[in-house]
Design a protein around this motif. Structure first.
Motif, short mmCIF file in Angstrom:
data_model
loop_
_atom_site.label_atom_id
_atom_site.label_comp_id
_atom_site.label_asym_id
_atom_site.label_seq_id
_atom_site.Cartn_x
_atom_site.Cartn_y
_atom_site.Cartn_z
N LEU A 6 14.83 9.24 -10.46
CA LEU A 6 13.86 8.35 -11.10
C LEU A 6 12.96 7.78 -10.01
CD1 LEU A 6 16.20 6.48 -13.58
CD2 LEU A 6 14.65 8.36 -14.07
N THR A 7 11.69 8.07 -10.09
CA THR A 7 10.74 7.56 -9.12
C THR A 7 9.60 6.89 -9.87
OG1 THR A 7 9.29 9.50 -9.11
CG2 THR A 7 11.22 9.57 -7.66
N PRO A 8 8.87 6.01 -9.22
CA PRO A 8 7.71 5.39 -9.88
C PRO A 8 6.69 6.44 -10.33
CG PRO A 8 8.26 4.19 -7.90
CD PRO A 8 9.11 5.43 -7.90
N LEU A 9 6.53 7.51 -9.57
CA LEU A 9 5.56 8.53 -9.94
C LEU A 9 6.00 9.27 -11.19
CD1 LEU A 9 4.50 9.89 -6.46
CD2 LEU A 9 3.53 8.02 -7.80
N ARG A 61 5.47 10.20 -17.03
CA ARG A 61 6.09 10.21 -18.36
C ARG A 61 5.42 9.21 -19.30
NH1 ARG A 61 9.65 11.27 -21.95
NH2 ARG A 61 11.20 9.84 -22.79
N ALA A 62 5.12 8.02 -18.81
CA ALA A 62 4.49 7.00 -19.65
C ALA A 62 3.12 7.50 -20.15
CB ALA A 62 4.33 5.70 -18.89
N ALA A 63 2.36 8.16 -19.29
CA ALA A 63 1.05 8.69 -19.68
C ALA A 63 1.19 9.82 -20.69
CB ALA A 63 0.29 9.17 -18.46
N LEU A 64 2.27 10.59 -20.58
CA LEU A 64 2.49 11.70 -21.50
C LEU A 64 3.01 11.23 -22.85
CD1 LEU A 64 2.64 14.82 -21.84
CD2 LEU A 64 5.04 14.64 -21.08
N HIS A 74 0.47 0.86 -6.18
CA HIS A 74 1.89 1.18 -6.16
C HIS A 74 2.15 2.62 -6.62
CE1 HIS A 74 2.73 -3.05 -5.42
NE2 HIS A 74 3.94 -2.64 -5.11
N PHE A 75 1.24 3.20 -7.35
CA PHE A 75 1.36 4.59 -7.77
C PHE A 75 0.45 5.51 -6.95
CE2 PHE A 75 2.29 2.18 -11.75
CZ PHE A 75 3.60 2.59 -11.94
N GLY A 76 -0.82 5.10 -6.78
CA GLY A 76 -1.81 5.96 -6.13
C GLY A 76 -1.54 6.22 -4.66
N VAL A 77 -1.05 5.24 -3.94
CA VAL A 77 -0.78 5.42 -2.51
C VAL A 77 0.36 6.43 -2.31
CG1 VAL A 77 -0.03 4.27 -0.39
CG2 VAL A 77 -1.78 3.21 -1.84
N PRO A 78 1.50 6.29 -3.00
CA PRO A 78 2.54 7.31 -2.85
C PRO A 78 2.10 8.70 -3.34
CG PRO A 78 3.45 5.35 -3.88
CD PRO A 78 1.98 5.16 -3.79
N MET A 79 1.24 8.74 -4.37
CA MET A 79 0.72 10.03 -4.83
C MET A 79 -0.02 10.75 -3.71
SD MET A 79 -0.98 9.52 -8.54
CE MET A 79 -0.04 9.10 -9.99
N ALA A 80 -0.68 9.99 -2.85
CA ALA A 80 -1.40 10.57 -1.72
C ALA A 80 -0.45 10.91 -0.56
CB ALA A 80 -2.49 9.62 -1.24
N GLY A 81 0.81 10.48 -0.69
CA GLY A 81 1.79 10.74 0.37
C GLY A 81 1.84 9.66 1.43
N ALA A 82 1.04 8.61 1.26
CA ALA A 82 0.98 7.53 2.24
C ALA A 82 2.02 6.44 1.91
CB ALA A 82 -0.42 6.93 2.27
N VAL A 83 2.13 5.48 2.82
CA VAL A 83 3.06 4.36 2.68
C VAL A 83 2.27 3.13 2.26
CG1 VAL A 83 4.65 2.85 3.94
CG2 VAL A 83 4.59 5.30 4.44
N LEU A 84 2.78 2.42 1.28
CA LEU A 84 2.14 1.19 0.80
C LEU A 84 2.75 -0.01 1.50
CD1 LEU A 84 0.25 -0.25 -1.23
CD2 LEU A 84 2.18 -0.27 -2.83
N ASN A 85 1.88 -0.90 2.01
CA ASN A 85 2.31 -2.13 2.66
C ASN A 85 1.61 -3.28 1.94
OD1 ASN A 85 3.08 -4.17 4.40
ND2 ASN A 85 1.75 -3.53 6.07
#
Length: 186
Positions: free
Chosen positions: A24-27, A32-35, A91-102
């Motif tokens: 289970l990941t935020p992504l 799933r929520a969008a689908l 919180h979603f877009g940064v990990p989607m890009a593979g980066a780290v959110l601070n």
């Protein structure tokens, strides 16, 4: 369990497979929520309202815009903002890009924020217009410490129609990119 008998098998002891396990990941949650609920509200912030489908699209655009700016694995994106849609999207877009959110607490002082930005080597700073001068002051502290070695991060300012428009204009004059325009580039 009887004394002396072997331990009973537990569901946690089963080997992981697609029938009984999925990380289970935020992504995955956003996907799933969008689908499943594309037209249900996901964000309500004052007059702004986004559905799960819209939120998913905005997060993917943020990820795409970051990737187009060479932000990905190994990069840190800092956010200085209160609880607004842009921080939720980060919180979603940064990990989607593979980066780290601070995410940085808006109640901290400039010196502390400077330490956090410097320590994380933030390549991007997304900042709410209300806190742009705080971010600016923090970056000045880092620039004074690092001198010629200082490479300023990409600054993205989030406009807020409930705030004084002069603070947004100040940020744009200082070279910050408007958040909505940044999303459009993705």
């Amino acid at each position: 369990m009887a004394v002396g008998s072997e331990r009973e098998a537990d569901i946690d002891d089963l080997p992981k497979n697609p029938a009984n396990y999925m990380a289970l990941t935020p992504l995955w949650f956003l996907d799933r929520a969008a689908l499943v609920h594309p037209n249900r509200l996901s964000v309500v912030h004052g007059p702004k309202r986004f559905t799960w489908s819209e939120t998913y699209r905005r997060c993917r655009r943020l990820a795409s815009a970051l990737a187009a700016s060479s932000i990905g694995p190994g990069c840190t994106v800092a956010v200085i903002a209160p609880n607004i849609p842009a921080i939720y999207e980060a919180h979603f877009g940064v990990p989607m890009a593979g980066a780290v959110l601070n995410t940085i607490n808006i109640r901290l002082n400039a010196a502390t924020i400077a330490f956090l930005l410097g320590h994380s080597s933030a390549a991007v700073v997304i900042v709410d217009q209300e806190f742009f001068t705080l971010a600016e002051e923090s970056l000045k502290i880092i620039a004074e410490e690092k001198k010629a070695a200082f490479k300023p991060p990409l600054l993205i300012v989030v406009g807020d129609e409930t705030c004084d428009p002069m603070s947004l204009q100040h940020a744009l004059r200082k070279g910050a990119i408007d958040y909505e325009k940044f999303l459009e580039s993705g």
